[in-house]
Write a protein that holds these residues in place. Structure first.
Motif, PDB file in Angstrom:
ATOM      1  N   PRO A 167       0.808  -1.228   0.000  1.00 23.41           N
ATOM      2  CA  PRO A 167       0.000   0.000   0.000  1.00 23.41           C
ATOM      3  C   PRO A 167       0.836   1.271   0.000  1.00 23.41           C
ATOM      4  O   PRO A 167       0.490   2.243  -0.681  1.00 23.41           O
ATOM      5  N   ARG A 168       1.937   1.299   0.750  1.00 24.35           N
ATOM      6  CA  ARG A 168       2.714   2.540   0.780  1.00 24.35           C
ATOM      7  C   ARG A 168       3.451   2.768  -0.530  1.00 24.35           C
ATOM      8  O   ARG A 168       3.729   3.910  -0.891  1.00 24.35           O
ATOM      9  N   GLU A 169       3.765   1.699  -1.261  1.00 23.24           N
ATOM     10  CA  GLU A 169       4.350   1.862  -2.595  1.00 23.24           C
ATOM     11  C   GLU A 169       3.337   2.503  -3.536  1.00 23.24           C
ATOM     12  O   GLU A 169       3.676   3.373  -4.333  1.00 23.24           O
ATOM     13  N   VAL A 170       2.083   2.056  -3.412  1.00 24.74           N
ATOM     14  CA  VAL A 170       1.014   2.634  -4.230  1.00 24.74           C
ATOM     15  C   VAL A 170       0.827   4.109  -3.888  1.00 24.74           C
ATOM     16  O   VAL A 170       0.673   4.954  -4.772  1.00 24.74           O
ATOM     17  N   ASP A 171       0.849   4.430  -2.589  1.00 20.88           N
ATOM     18  CA  ASP A 171       0.687   5.824  -2.159  1.00 20.88           C
ATOM     19  C   ASP A 171       1.774   6.714  -2.762  1.00 20.88           C
ATOM     20  O   ASP A 171       1.496   7.820  -3.245  1.00 20.88           O
ATOM     21  N   VAL A 172       3.023   6.231  -2.706  1.00 19.80           N
ATOM     22  CA  VAL A 172       4.138   7.018  -3.237  1.00 19.80           C
ATOM     23  C   VAL A 172       4.014   7.174  -4.749  1.00 19.80           C
ATOM     24  O   VAL A 172       4.169   8.279  -5.291  1.00 19.80           O
ATOM     25  N   LEU A 173       3.710   6.097  -5.461  1.00 18.09           N
ATOM     26  CA  LEU A 173       3.618   6.162  -6.920  1.00 18.09           C
ATOM     27  C   LEU A 173       2.458   7.040  -7.371  1.00 18.09           C
ATOM     28  O   LEU A 173       2.551   7.719  -8.404  1.00 18.09           O
ATOM     29  N   ARG A 174       1.380   7.046  -6.625  1.00 16.47           N
ATOM     30  CA  ARG A 174       0.255   7.911  -6.982  1.00 16.47           C
ATOM     31  C   ARG A 174       0.683   9.379  -6.958  1.00 16.47           C
ATOM     32  O   ARG A 174       0.299  10.166  -7.833  1.00 16.47           O
ATOM     33  N   LEU A 175       1.503   9.742  -5.986  1.00 14.15           N
ATOM     34  CA  LEU A 175       1.983  11.121  -5.899  1.00 14.15           C
ATOM     35  C   LEU A 175       3.039  11.422  -6.963  1.00 14.15           C
ATOM     36  O   LEU A 175       3.106  12.534  -7.481  1.00 14.15           O
ATOM     37  N   VAL A 176       3.867  10.412  -7.291  1.00 17.14           N
ATOM     38  CA  VAL A 176       4.807  10.576  -8.408  1.00 17.14           C
ATOM     39  C   VAL A 176       4.031  10.860  -9.691  1.00 17.14           C
ATOM     40  O   VAL A 176       4.395  11.736 -10.486  1.00 17.14           O
ATOM     41  N   ALA A 177       2.935  10.117  -9.888  1.00 16.22           N
ATOM     42  CA  ALA A 177       2.115  10.295 -11.086  1.00 16.22           C
ATOM     43  C   ALA A 177       1.487  11.682 -11.143  1.00 16.22           C
ATOM     44  O   ALA A 177       1.208  12.202 -12.226  1.00 16.22           O
ATOM     45  N   GLU A 178       1.275  12.297  -9.989  1.00 17.10           N
ATOM     46  CA  GLU A 178       0.714  13.646  -9.936  1.00 17.10           C
ATOM     47  C   GLU A 178       1.776  14.733 -10.150  1.00 17.10           C
ATOM     48  O   GLU A 178       1.461  15.918 -10.167  1.00 17.10           O
ATOM     49  N   GLY A 179       3.036  14.304 -10.299  1.00 18.74           N
ATOM     50  CA  GLY A 179       4.104  15.245 -10.604  1.00 18.74           C
ATOM     51  C   GLY A 179       4.866  15.762  -9.404  1.00 18.74           C
ATOM     52  O   GLY A 179       5.680  16.671  -9.533  1.00 18.74           O
ATOM     53  N   LEU A 180       4.639  15.174  -8.212  1.00 20.77           N
ATOM     54  CA  LEU A 180       5.340  15.628  -7.022  1.00 20.77           C
ATOM     55  C   LEU A 180       6.771  15.098  -6.999  1.00 20.77           C
ATOM     56  O   LEU A 180       7.032  13.974  -7.457  1.00 20.77           O
ATOM     57  N   ASP A 181       7.704  15.885  -6.469  1.00 23.74           N
ATOM     58  CA  ASP A 181       9.077  15.424  -6.328  1.00 23.74           C
ATOM     59  C   ASP A 181       9.274  14.761  -4.970  1.00 23.74           C
ATOM     60  O   ASP A 181       8.337  14.658  -4.170  1.00 23.74           O
ATOM     61  N   THR A 182      10.491  14.302  -4.702  1.00 21.79           N
ATOM     62  CA  THR A 182      10.753  13.531  -3.476  1.00 21.79           C
ATOM     63  C   THR A 182      10.409  14.330  -2.226  1.00 21.79           C
ATOM     64  O   THR A 182       9.773  13.811  -1.300  1.00 21.79           O
ATOM     65  N   ARG A 183      10.812  15.586  -2.189  1.00 21.69           N
ATOM     66  CA  ARG A 183      10.530  16.403  -1.003  1.00 21.69           C
ATOM     67  C   ARG A 183       9.037  16.580  -0.784  1.00 21.69           C
ATOM     68  O   ARG A 183       8.535  16.442   0.336  1.00 21.69           O
ATOM     69  N   GLN A 184       8.300  16.862  -1.850  1.00 20.07           N
ATOM     70  CA  GLN A 184       6.859  17.061  -1.733  1.00 20.07           C
ATOM     71  C   GLN A 184       6.141  15.786  -1.298  1.00 20.07           C
ATOM     72  O   GLN A 184       5.199  15.827  -0.511  1.00 20.07           O
ATOM     73  N   ILE A 185       6.612  14.647  -1.815  1.00 19.00           N
ATOM     74  CA  ILE A 185       6.014  13.364  -1.417  1.00 19.00           C
ATOM     75  C   ILE A 185       6.265  13.101   0.061  1.00 19.00           C
ATOM     76  O   ILE A 185       5.374  12.656   0.800  1.00 19.00           O
ATOM     77  N   SER A 186       7.482  13.387   0.508  1.00 15.96           N
ATOM     78  CA  SER A 186       7.814  13.146   1.918  1.00 15.96           C
ATOM     79  C   SER A 186       6.949  14.008   2.835  1.00 15.96           C
ATOM     80  O   SER A 186       6.493  13.553   3.889  1.00 15.96           O
ATOM     81  N   GLU A 187       6.693  15.249   2.425  1.00 13.94           N
ATOM     82  CA  GLU A 187       5.842  16.124   3.232  1.00 13.94           C
ATOM     83  C   GLU A 187       4.391  15.654   3.221  1.00 13.94           C
ATOM     84  O   GLU A 187       3.707  15.677   4.251  1.00 13.94           O
ATOM     85  N   LYS A 188       3.925  15.204   2.069  1.00 16.46           N
ATOM     86  CA  LYS A 188       2.535  14.775   1.928  1.00 16.46           C
ATOM     87  C   LYS A 188       2.250  13.526   2.753  1.00 16.46           C
ATOM     88  O   LYS A 188       1.176  13.393   3.371  1.00 16.46           O
ATOM     89  N   LEU A 189       3.201  12.588   2.788  1.00 13.56           N
ATOM     90  CA  LEU A 189       2.993  11.305   3.460  1.00 13.56           C
ATOM     91  C   LEU A 189       3.637  11.249   4.844  1.00 13.56           C
ATOM     92  O   LEU A 189       3.562  10.209   5.510  1.00 13.56           O
ATOM     93  N   ALA A 190       4.299  12.334   5.256  1.00 11.34           N
ATOM     94  CA  ALA A 190       4.991  12.376   6.556  1.00 11.34           C
ATOM     95  C   ALA A 190       6.083  11.313   6.639  1.00 11.34           C
ATOM     96  O   ALA A 190       6.306  10.696   7.681  1.00 11.34           O
ATOM     97  N   TYR A 191       6.778  11.081   5.504  1.00  9.68           N
ATOM     98  CA  TYR A 191       7.946  10.215   5.465  1.00  9.68           C
ATOM     99  C   TYR A 191       9.187  11.103   5.346  1.00  9.68           C
ATOM    100  O   TYR A 191       9.092  12.251   4.918  1.00  9.68           O
ATOM    101  N   THR A 195      13.278   7.751   3.167  1.00 12.29           N
ATOM    102  CA  THR A 195      12.291   6.674   3.136  1.00 12.29           C
ATOM    103  C   THR A 195      11.604   6.611   1.775  1.00 12.29           C
ATOM    104  O   THR A 195      11.412   5.519   1.213  1.00 12.29           O
ATOM    105  N   VAL A 196      11.234   7.771   1.236  1.00 14.27           N
ATOM    106  CA  VAL A 196      10.592   7.810  -0.081  1.00 14.27           C
ATOM    107  C   VAL A 196      11.521   7.211  -1.138  1.00 14.27           C
ATOM    108  O   VAL A 196      11.110   6.385  -1.958  1.00 14.27           O
ATOM    109  N   LYS A 197      12.789   7.610  -1.116  1.00 18.77           N
ATOM    110  CA  LYS A 197      13.756   7.080  -2.083  1.00 18.77           C
ATOM    111  C   LYS A 197      13.937   5.576  -1.913  1.00 18.77           C
ATOM    112  O   LYS A 197      14.038   4.839  -2.902  1.00 18.77           O
ATOM    113  N   ASN A 198      13.977   5.101  -0.661  1.00 16.13           N
ATOM    114  CA  ASN A 198      14.148   3.674  -0.403  1.00 16.13           C
ATOM    115  C   ASN A 198      12.946   2.876  -0.897  1.00 16.13           C
ATOM    116  O   ASN A 198      13.096   1.767  -1.438  1.00 16.13           O
ATOM    117  N   ILE A 199      11.747   3.424  -0.705  1.00 14.48           N
ATOM    118  CA  ILE A 199      10.533   2.744  -1.177  1.00 14.48           C
ATOM    119  C   ILE A 199      10.582   2.586  -2.695  1.00 14.48           C
ATOM    120  O   ILE A 199      10.325   1.505  -3.235  1.00 14.48           O
TER     121      ILE A 199
END
Length: 225
Positions: A167-191, A195-199
């Motif tokens: 599930p967390r892989e899906v969450d991260v990829l959904r945000l990648v698909a929306e055009g978010l970068d690593t920092r924005q994804i980490s803020e959105k998911l509180a990772y 952690t985002v890069k490792n996922i």
């Protein structure tokens, strides 16, 4: 003087000598980049492991000639490709992603800093896509997914993926698909960004996906996002 450990070796490929010289001029004075002027040249490493090699390809469009050169460059998987294109037709988009292109820049947007950022992202195994290309990729893979579902309905009631995604892989990829970068994804998911890069790294390694765009295409094709 010894080269910095994080210096990236770059080759530049273009059919037009003036365009190739322009790309080289953008990169040759960057302290984190070593540009090989002869594309057949190899780095001398004195027995050490070579730094990541990145090939920058400049094309007007992905025609037969450009496709052949792209296949030649990526053959063997030793170079990660940054593609600078004037235009990309719809059928070409998935093709270049499947070839393993790590980053794409529009030619009119290829400033010195954007080019350098794309080279560094490719060297790290990450990807760079313009936002409008992400949207086009989503539309195209969505069509492919619907087509595959329609074709499969005659023989099977389900199209379960061969490999699962957490599930967390899906969450991260959904945000990648929306055009978010690593920092924005980490803020959105509180990772953390690590952690985002490792996922993403674990996911792409397990499923043998070449970059983030390829991972998004896979997730869409399999119905995860």
């Amino acid at each position: 003087m010894p080269l910095l450990a994080n210096r990236v070796t770059v080759t530049v490929h273009a059919s037009d000598p003036l365009s190739r010289a322009g790309v080289i001029s953008h990169l040759q004075h960057q302290p984190t980049v070593e540009v090989l002027r002869d594309t057949r040249e190899t780095r001398e490493t004195d027995g050490r492991q070579a730094d990541p090699a990145v090939a920058v390809m400049l094309v007007d469009q992905v025609d037969d000639s450009a496709s052949a050169e792209l296949r030649r460059v990526v053959r063997g998987g030793e170079q990660r490709v940054v593609l600078i294109a004037r235009e990309l037709r719809e059928p070409d988009l998935l093709t270049v992603v499947e070839y393993g292109v790590r980053a794409i820049l529009w030619r009119h947007q290829a400033t010195e800093q954007r080019l350098l950022k794309a080279v560094h992202s490719a060297a790290r195994g990450e990807g760079e896509l313009p936002p409008d290309l992400i949207s086009r990729l989503l539309v195209q893979v969505g069509r492919l997914r619907r087509s595959e579902t329609t074709s499969a309905s005659a023989g099977s009631s389900s199209t379960a993926p061969l490999f699962g995604m957490a599930p967390r892989e899906v969450d991260v990829l959904r945000l990648v698909a929306e055009g978010l970068d690593t920092r924005q994804i980490s803020e959105k998911l509180a990772y953390s960004e690590r952690t985002v890069k490792n996922i993403l790294h674990a996911l792409m390694t397990r499923l043998q996906l070449t970059n983030r765009a390829h991972a998004v295409a896979y997730a869409l094709r399999e119905g995860y996002i």
